[in-house]
Design a protein around this motif. Structure first.
Motif, PDB file in Angstrom:
ATOM      1  N   VAL A 305       0.857  -1.182   0.000  1.00 52.21           N
ATOM      2  CA  VAL A 305       0.000   0.000   0.000  1.00 52.21           C
ATOM      3  C   VAL A 305       0.894   1.232   0.000  1.00 52.21           C
ATOM      4  CG1 VAL A 305      -1.789   1.293   1.224  1.00 52.21           C
ATOM      5  CG2 VAL A 305      -1.812  -1.211   1.262  1.00 52.21           C
ATOM      6  N   GLY A 306       0.731   2.076  -0.981  1.00 54.80           N
ATOM      7  CA  GLY A 306       1.566   3.260  -1.117  1.00 54.80           C
ATOM      8  C   GLY A 306       1.261   4.324  -0.078  1.00 54.80           C
ATOM      9  N   GLU A 307       2.225   5.205   0.150  1.00 52.90           N
ATOM     10  CA  GLU A 307       2.048   6.287   1.125  1.00 52.90           C
ATOM     11  C   GLU A 307       0.926   7.224   0.716  1.00 52.90           C
ATOM     12  OE1 GLU A 307       5.625   8.369   1.962  1.00 52.90           O
ATOM     13  OE2 GLU A 307       6.735   6.583   2.626  1.00 52.90           O
ATOM     14  N   ASP A 308       0.718   7.367  -0.603  1.00 51.09           N
ATOM     15  CA  ASP A 308      -0.355   8.255  -1.055  1.00 51.09           C
ATOM     16  C   ASP A 308      -1.728   7.714  -0.652  1.00 51.09           C
ATOM     17  OD1 ASP A 308       0.018   6.093  -2.823  1.00 51.09           O
ATOM     18  OD2 ASP A 308      -1.009   7.171  -4.441  1.00 51.09           O
ATOM     19  N   VAL A 309      -1.880   6.395  -0.644  1.00 54.06           N
ATOM     20  CA  VAL A 309      -3.148   5.792  -0.232  1.00 54.06           C
ATOM     21  C   VAL A 309      -3.350   5.983   1.267  1.00 54.06           C
ATOM     22  CG1 VAL A 309      -4.503   3.667  -0.103  1.00 54.06           C
ATOM     23  CG2 VAL A 309      -3.049   4.104  -2.094  1.00 54.06           C
ATOM     24  N   VAL A 310      -2.302   5.753   2.052  1.00 60.99           N
ATOM     25  CA  VAL A 310      -2.385   5.944   3.501  1.00 60.99           C
ATOM     26  C   VAL A 310      -2.759   7.388   3.821  1.00 60.99           C
ATOM     27  CG1 VAL A 310      -1.064   5.961   5.663  1.00 60.99           C
ATOM     28  CG2 VAL A 310      -0.761   4.087   4.024  1.00 60.99           C
ATOM     29  N   LEU A 332      -8.610  -3.560   1.330  1.00 60.12           N
ATOM     30  CA  LEU A 332      -7.672  -4.668   1.195  1.00 60.12           C
ATOM     31  C   LEU A 332      -8.380  -5.950   0.762  1.00 60.12           C
ATOM     32  CD1 LEU A 332      -5.372  -4.118   4.315  1.00 60.12           C
ATOM     33  CD2 LEU A 332      -5.000  -3.377   1.959  1.00 60.12           C
ATOM     34  N   ALA A 333      -9.578  -6.171   1.303  1.00 54.86           N
ATOM     35  CA  ALA A 333     -10.326  -7.374   0.921  1.00 54.86           C
ATOM     36  C   ALA A 333     -10.692  -7.342  -0.557  1.00 54.86           C
ATOM     37  CB  ALA A 333     -11.584  -7.494   1.779  1.00 54.86           C
ATOM     38  N   TYR A 334     -11.129  -6.194  -1.038  1.00 46.54           N
ATOM     39  CA  TYR A 334     -11.502  -6.086  -2.458  1.00 46.54           C
ATOM     40  C   TYR A 334     -10.282  -6.299  -3.353  1.00 46.54           C
ATOM     41  CZ  TYR A 334     -13.436  -4.298  -6.810  1.00 46.54           C
ATOM     42  OH  TYR A 334     -13.847  -4.180  -8.107  1.00 46.54           O
ATOM     43  N   ALA A 335      -9.170  -5.691  -2.962  1.00 51.25           N
ATOM     44  CA  ALA A 335      -7.958  -5.837  -3.770  1.00 51.25           C
ATOM     45  C   ALA A 335      -7.505  -7.290  -3.806  1.00 51.25           C
ATOM     46  CB  ALA A 335      -6.852  -4.941  -3.203  1.00 51.25           C
ATOM     47  N   GLN A 336      -7.605  -7.969  -2.682  1.00 48.66           N
ATOM     48  CA  GLN A 336      -7.183  -9.370  -2.620  1.00 48.66           C
ATOM     49  C   GLN A 336      -8.099 -10.262  -3.457  1.00 48.66           C
ATOM     50  OE1 GLN A 336      -7.286 -11.096   1.296  1.00 48.66           O
ATOM     51  NE2 GLN A 336      -5.836 -12.705   0.770  1.00 48.66           N
ATOM     52  N   GLY A 339      -7.557  -9.149  -7.259  1.00 51.07           N
ATOM     53  CA  GLY A 339      -6.195  -9.132  -7.776  1.00 51.07           C
ATOM     54  C   GLY A 339      -5.726  -7.760  -8.217  1.00 51.07           C
ATOM     55  N   LYS A 340      -6.505  -6.719  -7.925  1.00 51.67           N
ATOM     56  CA  LYS A 340      -6.119  -5.359  -8.320  1.00 51.67           C
ATOM     57  C   LYS A 340      -5.150  -4.766  -7.301  1.00 51.67           C
ATOM     58  CE  LYS A 340     -10.344  -4.174 -10.854  1.00 51.67           C
ATOM     59  NZ  LYS A 340     -11.461  -3.200 -10.973  1.00 51.67           N
ATOM     60  N   PRO A 341      -4.216  -3.938  -7.767  1.00 47.11           N
ATOM     61  CA  PRO A 341      -3.305  -3.286  -6.820  1.00 47.11           C
ATOM     62  C   PRO A 341      -4.053  -2.226  -6.001  1.00 47.11           C
ATOM     63  CG  PRO A 341      -2.957  -2.435  -9.032  1.00 47.11           C
ATOM     64  CD  PRO A 341      -3.917  -3.579  -9.171  1.00 47.11           C
ATOM     65  N   VAL A 342      -3.606  -2.030  -4.769  1.00 57.52           N
ATOM     66  CA  VAL A 342      -4.220  -1.020  -3.907  1.00 57.52           C
ATOM     67  C   VAL A 342      -3.718   0.354  -4.345  1.00 57.52           C
ATOM     68  CG1 VAL A 342      -4.503  -0.184  -1.550  1.00 57.52           C
ATOM     69  CG2 VAL A 342      -4.341  -2.640  -1.989  1.00 57.52           C
ATOM     70  N   ALA A 347      -9.315   3.118  -3.971  1.00 57.08           N
ATOM     71  CA  ALA A 347      -9.910   3.546  -2.704  1.00 57.08           C
ATOM     72  C   ALA A 347     -11.102   4.466  -2.957  1.00 57.08           C
ATOM     73  CB  ALA A 347      -8.862   4.244  -1.841  1.00 57.08           C
ATOM     74  N   GLU A 348     -10.953   5.389  -3.889  1.00 54.17           N
ATOM     75  CA  GLU A 348     -12.045   6.312  -4.202  1.00 54.17           C
ATOM     76  C   GLU A 348     -13.252   5.569  -4.771  1.00 54.17           C
ATOM     77  OE1 GLU A 348      -9.955   8.953  -6.795  1.00 54.17           O
ATOM     78  OE2 GLU A 348      -9.738  10.483  -5.243  1.00 54.17           O
ATOM     79  N   GLU A 349     -12.986   4.529  -5.557  1.00 56.01           N
ATOM     80  CA  GLU A 349     -14.076   3.774  -6.180  1.00 56.01           C
ATOM     81  C   GLU A 349     -14.795   2.887  -5.169  1.00 56.01           C
ATOM     82  OE1 GLU A 349     -12.140   1.584  -9.216  1.00 56.01           O
ATOM     83  OE2 GLU A 349     -11.895   3.292 -10.575  1.00 56.01           O
ATOM     84  N   GLN A 350     -14.050   2.156  -4.360  1.00 53.02           N
ATOM     85  CA  GLN A 350     -14.634   1.149  -3.489  1.00 53.02           C
ATOM     86  C   GLN A 350     -15.112   1.674  -2.143  1.00 53.02           C
ATOM     87  OE1 GLN A 350     -15.406  -1.859  -4.601  1.00 53.02           O
ATOM     88  NE2 GLN A 350     -14.602  -1.069  -6.538  1.00 53.02           N
ATOM     89  N   LEU A 351     -14.630   2.818  -1.746  1.00 50.79           N
ATOM     90  CA  LEU A 351     -15.024   3.374  -0.449  1.00 50.79           C
ATOM     91  C   LEU A 351     -15.887   4.616  -0.616  1.00 50.79           C
ATOM     92  CD1 LEU A 351     -11.632   3.056   1.480  1.00 50.79           C
ATOM     93  CD2 LEU A 351     -13.492   1.398   1.324  1.00 50.79           C
TER      94      LEU A 351
END
Length: 455
Positions: A305-310, A332-336, A339-342, A347-351
């Motif tokens: 998870v990149g610093e920009d996401v955090v 994290l569950a959706y990415a897992q 198979g998509k990278p976090v 984050a904007e799409e799923q949350l």
């Protein structure tokens, strides 16, 4: 309103959702509040699904604490479900039959066994992220769990929903049990205390109930603001406090407000609770939210998870720590699963539901306007240099709420209040928090403003 095939599909979806809810909320919370839920009618035109609970109290509790989480889960699994109606089951006799079948009203002995092992393994001191906002409560919790006699008893933990008071209670229980393997540790929410006591009275087993609680070496009672209703329940709670503290055993209670601000609670109980230490947990600021995310990710080295996401999550999900961690879990569950990278885009799409709720949360301009209307002062006074008490106090309240409800820093808030220095904002925030703890009128004012802004 609902045909058989639709009912079956909703039932299957609910079965799938409960696994994720159990994981996110923990077994104890899931078992107490989510497992008793039964599906009611589904209005396919309005997209409204009924969730039915055994009592008005439990329905209100789930609405207040888990409606957003349940709504998000349903919308993700079944897009046709657009809104939830969380209600109590209408037929009392039916409730009793359902309880007998579904095990939502266990016997006194079953409740005793369950509660004695109710500590959540996730909630330890090692997993609690310390910061200025919670350091007093954390240090006091450590002292309460230490072998030597505490300097204060009871310990009263005060914090808004989702800020970590329940985590600290469980951490105390784990640490005390580890240091004293033969000790009796009992944890229960106040609503469970009331339910068990009523169950014991009906079964004529009140002595067994009293004996079990008063035999505890460490008693942990959560959400004490719900010790309301029948005086017999409050009387029993008062005697339990006296028995535990009077025998040198340890008592920890938690609530979302100061003892003096508890409504409908016997004054003798309030007096006992105020005799120990009242330790509050402030809302997590940006730095603490960032640290919490990094601490969580450090335990999952395989996740990238990149610093920009955090930074994005820490700045955007600002209401409470529980919601912040829930957002990270979902991402994290959706990415897992996919198979998509976090990424920030993911984050904007799923949350989007969580993020939109937080963004609706408020602006400083809206806070100032609402506070001025409430106290009936002119909007210009938020930036004026006037020092009259009738002006200064509302201005301080507005600064306090701005820090609570927005991700703005102290300097940013100061600039919105006539270019005031950040130290002025810090003073206002600390002062209002202190006043809320000892002045019920001030606490009621802030709560009324928060409800108005959240609406």
């Amino acid at each position: 309103m609902r045909d058989g095939s639709t009912g079956e599909s909703l039932g299957e979806a609910w079965q799938a959702l409960t696994g994720g809810l159990r994981r996110d909320l923990g077994a104890q919370i899931f078992g107490q509040w989510i497992r008793p839920i039964k599906l009611g009618a589904f209005d396919s035109v309005e997209g409204e699904l009924e969730l039915l609970l055994p009592s008005d109290f439990s329905a209100k509790w789930v609405r207040d604490h888990y409606a957003d989480r349940l709504g998000l889960a349903w919308k993700s699994a079944v897009p046709e479900v657009r809104t939830l109606a969380i209600r109590s089951r209408p037929n009392g006799a039916q409730i009793q039959r359902l309880r007998a079948v579904d095990d939502t009203a266990p016997t006194v002995q079953e409740l005793a066994t369950a509660q004695d092992s109710a500590l959540d393994p996730r909630y330890t001191f090692e997993n609690f992220v310390k910061a200025q906002a919670n350091i007093l409560a954390y240090t006091a919790a450590e002292r309460m769990a230490a072998p030597e006699a505490p300097l204060f008893n009871p310990l009263y933990l005060q914090a808004a929903t989702g800020q970590g008071k329940t985590h600290l209670m469980h951490a105390i229980g784990h640490a005390w049990r580890a240091a004293n393997p033969g000790a009796r540790v009992v944890y229960m929410p106040a609503e469970r205390f009331m339910m068990e006591f009523v169950t014991a009275m009906r079964a004529k087993e009140t002595m067994a109930f009293k004996t079990r609680l008063r035999a505890a070496d460490l008693l942990l009672i959560d959400d004490i603001q719900f010790i309301i209703g029948k005086m017999s329940t409050q009387e029993e709670f008062l005697h339990t406090i006296d028995a535990i503290v009077g025998s040198g055993k340890r008592l920890v209670v938690a609530a979302d407000r100061a003892p003096q601000a508890l409504d409908g609670v016997d004054q003798r109980i309030l007096s006992r609770l105020s005799q120990g230490l009242v330790a509050d947990i402030q809302p997590a600021d940006l730095e603490l939210r960032r640290d919490i995310l990094e601490h969580r990710l450090a335990s999952m080295p395989q996740v990238q998870v990149g610093e920009d996401v955090v930074e994005f999550l820490a700045r955007t999900i600002s209401r409470n720590v529980r919601e912040l961690e829930g957002g990270l879990n979902k991402l994290l569950a959706y990415a897992q699963l996919t198979g998509k990278p976090v990424s920030k885009q993911l984050a904007e799409e799923q949350l989007k539901d969580i993020l939109s709720a937080c963004r609706r949360r408020i602006t400083i301009d809206e806070i100032q306007r609402t506070v001025c209307e409430y106290y009936r002062i002119d909007r210009s006074e938020m930036s004026s240099k006037r020092r009259a008490r009738a002006i200064v106090r509302p201005r301080q309240v507005a600064m306090y709420i701005a820090k609570m409800m927005t991700p703005r820093s102290y300097p940013e808030i100061g600039r919105k209040f006539g270019g005031r220095d950040h130290s002025t904002v810090i003073h206002a925030v600390r002062l209002v928090e202190e006043l809320r703890g000892k002045d019920s009128e001030m606490d009621n004012d802030v709560r009324a403003l928060l409800r108005q802004l959240e609406a």
